[in-house]
Design a protein around this motif. Structure first.
Motif, mmCIF file in Angstrom:
data_model
loop_
_atom_site.group_PDB
_atom_site.id
_atom_site.type_symbol
_atom_site.label_atom_id
_atom_site.label_comp_id
_atom_site.label_asym_id
_atom_site.label_seq_id
_atom_site.Cartn_x
_atom_site.Cartn_y
_atom_site.Cartn_z
ATOM 1 N N ALA A 56 -8.286 62.039 68.758
ATOM 2 C CA ALA A 56 -8.809 60.675 68.802
ATOM 3 C C ALA A 56 -7.709 59.635 68.992
ATOM 4 O O ALA A 56 -7.984 58.487 69.314
ATOM 5 C CB ALA A 56 -9.575 60.366 67.515
ATOM 6 N N ILE A 57 -6.446 60.027 68.828
ATOM 7 C CA ILE A 57 -5.342 59.078 68.939
ATOM 8 C C ILE A 57 -4.879 58.999 70.388
ATOM 9 O O ILE A 57 -4.455 59.990 70.977
ATOM 10 C CB ILE A 57 -4.176 59.487 68.025
ATOM 11 N N VAL A 58 -4.988 57.804 70.959
ATOM 12 C CA VAL A 58 -4.615 57.574 72.359
ATOM 13 C C VAL A 58 -3.820 56.276 72.454
ATOM 14 O O VAL A 58 -3.680 55.542 71.484
ATOM 15 C CB VAL A 58 -5.875 57.494 73.263
ATOM 16 N N ALA A 59 -3.301 55.992 73.647
ATOM 17 C CA ALA A 59 -2.560 54.751 73.844
ATOM 18 C C ALA A 59 -3.491 53.559 73.831
ATOM 19 O O ALA A 59 -4.641 53.646 74.283
ATOM 20 C CB ALA A 59 -1.797 54.803 75.177
ATOM 21 N N ALA A 60 -3.013 52.439 73.310
ATOM 22 C CA ALA A 60 -3.853 51.245 73.210
ATOM 23 C C ALA A 60 -4.139 50.639 74.572
ATOM 24 O O ALA A 60 -5.190 50.043 74.793
ATOM 25 C CB ALA A 60 -3.174 50.216 72.301
ATOM 26 N N GLY A 61 -3.223 50.800 75.531
ATOM 27 C CA GLY A 61 -3.440 50.241 76.859
ATOM 28 C C GLY A 61 -2.828 51.125 77.925
ATOM 29 O O GLY A 61 -1.670 51.527 77.803
ATOM 30 N N GLU A 62 -3.612 51.455 78.948
ATOM 31 C CA GLU A 62 -3.124 52.345 79.997
ATOM 32 C C GLU A 62 -3.547 51.845 81.381
ATOM 33 O O GLU A 62 -3.791 52.624 82.290
ATOM 34 C CB GLU A 62 -3.630 53.768 79.785
ATOM 35 N N ALA A 63 -3.627 50.524 81.534
ATOM 36 C CA ALA A 63 -4.101 49.970 82.803
ATOM 37 C C ALA A 63 -3.046 50.056 83.900
ATOM 38 O O ALA A 63 -3.374 50.102 85.079
ATOM 39 C CB ALA A 63 -4.532 48.520 82.602
ATOM 40 N N ASP A 64 -1.782 50.086 83.515
ATOM 41 C CA ASP A 64 -0.702 50.096 84.504
ATOM 42 C C ASP A 64 -0.731 51.383 85.323
ATOM 43 O O ASP A 64 -0.906 52.473 84.773
ATOM 44 C CB ASP A 64 0.637 49.976 83.771
ATOM 45 N N ASP A 65 -0.511 51.255 86.628
ATOM 46 C CA ASP A 65 -0.545 52.444 87.475
ATOM 47 C C ASP A 65 0.739 53.254 87.399
ATOM 48 O O ASP A 65 0.889 54.272 88.080
ATOM 49 C CB ASP A 65 -0.843 52.073 88.932
ATOM 50 N N GLY A 66 1.675 52.820 86.564
ATOM 51 C CA GLY A 66 2.890 53.596 86.329
ATOM 52 C C GLY A 66 2.821 54.415 85.061
ATOM 53 O O GLY A 66 3.837 54.924 84.574
ATOM 54 N N VAL A 67 1.614 54.564 84.514
ATOM 55 C CA VAL A 67 1.414 55.291 83.260
ATOM 56 C C VAL A 67 0.677 56.596 83.527
ATOM 57 O O VAL A 67 -0.317 56.643 84.244
ATOM 58 C CB VAL A 67 0.621 54.442 82.248
ATOM 59 N N ILE A 68 1.179 57.666 82.922
ATOM 60 C CA ILE A 68 0.523 58.980 82.963
ATOM 61 C C ILE A 68 0.243 59.396 81.526
ATOM 62 O O ILE A 68 1.075 59.186 80.640
ATOM 63 C CB ILE A 68 1.416 60.031 83.644
ATOM 64 N N SER A 69 -0.914 59.980 81.287
ATOM 65 C CA SER A 69 -1.262 60.422 79.938
ATOM 66 C C SER A 69 -1.511 61.922 79.907
ATOM 67 O O SER A 69 -2.114 62.483 80.826
ATOM 68 C CB SER A 69 -2.505 59.695 79.425
ATOM 69 N N ILE A 70 -1.036 62.553 78.844
ATOM 70 C CA ILE A 70 -1.312 63.968 78.584
ATOM 71 C C ILE A 70 -1.956 64.052 77.209
ATOM 72 O O ILE A 70 -1.283 63.873 76.190
ATOM 73 C CB ILE A 70 -0.030 64.818 78.632
ATOM 74 N N TYR A 71 -3.256 64.294 77.200
ATOM 75 C CA TYR A 71 -4.005 64.429 75.958
ATOM 76 C C TYR A 71 -4.617 65.831 75.902
ATOM 77 O O TYR A 71 -5.308 66.248 76.837
ATOM 78 C CB TYR A 71 -5.125 63.388 75.879
ATOM 79 N N GLY A 72 -4.358 66.541 74.816
ATOM 80 C CA GLY A 72 -4.920 67.885 74.678
ATOM 81 C C GLY A 72 -3.916 68.957 75.064
ATOM 82 O O GLY A 72 -2.730 68.706 75.245
ATOM 83 N N GLN A 73 -4.407 70.182 75.198
ATOM 84 C CA GLN A 73 -3.524 71.317 75.425
ATOM 85 C C GLN A 73 -2.869 71.282 76.807
ATOM 86 O O GLN A 73 -3.456 70.806 77.776
ATOM 87 C CB GLN A 73 -4.292 72.625 75.234
ATOM 88 N N ILE A 74 -1.653 71.810 76.866
ATOM 89 C CA ILE A 74 -0.889 71.829 78.103
ATOM 90 C C ILE A 74 -1.399 72.945 79.009
ATOM 91 O O ILE A 74 -1.640 74.069 78.572
ATOM 92 C CB ILE A 74 0.613 72.038 77.823
ATOM 93 N N GLY A 75 -1.527 72.621 80.297
ATOM 94 C CA GLY A 75 -2.017 73.583 81.273
ATOM 95 C C GLY A 75 -3.425 73.223 81.713
ATOM 96 O O GLY A 75 -3.967 72.179 81.353
ATOM 97 N N LEU A 76 -3.995 74.093 82.511
ATOM 98 C CA LEU A 76 -5.374 73.933 82.960
ATOM 99 C C LEU A 76 -6.244 74.828 82.107
ATOM 100 O O LEU A 76 -6.154 76.052 82.172
ATOM 101 C CB LEU A 76 -5.506 74.303 84.437
#
Length: 284
Positions: free
Chosen positions: A33-53
């Motif tokens: 449930a913990i995420v970044a407060a703001g991610e509108a910038d197109d220079g931002v990448i987010s990794i939430y959850g387990q690594i991989g596909l």
């Protein structure tokens, strides 16, 4: 290239009989449930959850997605937000490598957890910032092996090489001897060390704290039980599989090695019932 003097690590070939997963201790402590407060910038990448596909949840935290995002950003500074318990080391190493090769500054924000493979990714940051209450978790590599004694020996050798590469990455980022980083990983019989923000900054794994208000909690997002665990419990309830056998069975399904033998004793009708319950779990 990275503004830090970070090591270039050789690519590993993932064998079909070995599957990496985030450690149970990380999964239990992970709060999606913990995420970044703001991610509108197109220079931002987010990794939430387990690594991989993840073929079960459909979550794509693979090197393919991160590489595509970096290509879209171009030769500009990038911010990577991470909240992950870990997962596939090979994907984590590949993501580390593409971030290391990015021609502009990379800032990594650890929002809650950068565990296991996610901690390797975090080390690619030219600047690593941690939120209050966040953790970086380092430990020895572990995986589920499906095969015979020769596969198990090969797995032990490969895991040793993986550990050596991780220790090299942590040591280079923190500015310590590789033996020191290996000691962090070897702690508690390989379960490793969990660094809070203060200790990670002290040891050199992070550079500072995130500003207050940089993270938020999605109140509507309840912490789910990982579907792999639900499926494992379903198999154990409907058959006489042990926890290790059920874990190996799920790892086999996830890795795609459908023809690999599963050496367990069970009644065919019970197994079919368990598989049907598993299918229902995945569809839900």
């Amino acid at each position: 290239m990275s503004l830090r003097n970070l090591p270039e690590i050789q690519a590993f070939q993932k064998p079909a009989w070995l599957n990496f997963e985030a450690p149970d201790q990380n999964v239990e402590a992970f709060d999606p449930a913990i995420v970044a407060a703001g991610e509108a910038d197109d220079g931002v990448i987010s990794i939430y959850g387990q690594i991989g596909l993840d073929p079960i949840t459909g979550t794509d935290n693979s090197e393919r997605r991160i590489t595509a995002a970096l290509r879209s950003i171009g030769k500009r500074d990038v911010t990577l937000n991470i909240n992950s318990p870990g997962g596939n080391f090979f994907s984590g190493l590949a993501i580390y490598s593409v971030l290391r090769a990015h021609p502009a500054k990379v800032t990594v924000n650890v929002l809650s957890m950068a565990g296991s493979a996610a901690s390797v990714i975090a080390m690619a940051g030219d600047k690593v910032l941690m939120a209050d209450g966040s953790f970086i978790m380092v430990h020895n590599a572990s995986g589920v092996v499906i095969g015979n004694k020769f596969d198990a020996k090969d797995a032990a050798d490969l895991l040793g090489q993986v550990d050596d590469s991780m220790a090299e990455i942590y040591a280079a980022h923190a500015g310590v001897e590789k033996s020191v980083a290996a000691g962090w990983m070897d702690s508690r019989r390989g379960d490793g060390t969990m660094f809070n923000a203060a200790s990670a900054i002290e040891k050199g794994l992070a550079d500072g704290k995130l500003a207050a208000g940089a993270v938020k909690v999605k109140a509507e997002l309840a912490k789910p039980v990982p579907r792999e665990r639900i499926a494992e419990n379903a198999l154990m309830a409907a058959t006489n599989m042990s926890a290790q056998e059920a874990k190996a069975f799920i790892a086999e399904l996830k890795s795609g090695t459908r023809d690999a033998p599963v050496n367990v004793t069970r009644d065919a009708d019970d197994l079919m019932a368990a598989i049907e319950q598993l299918r229902s779990t995945i569809r839900s």
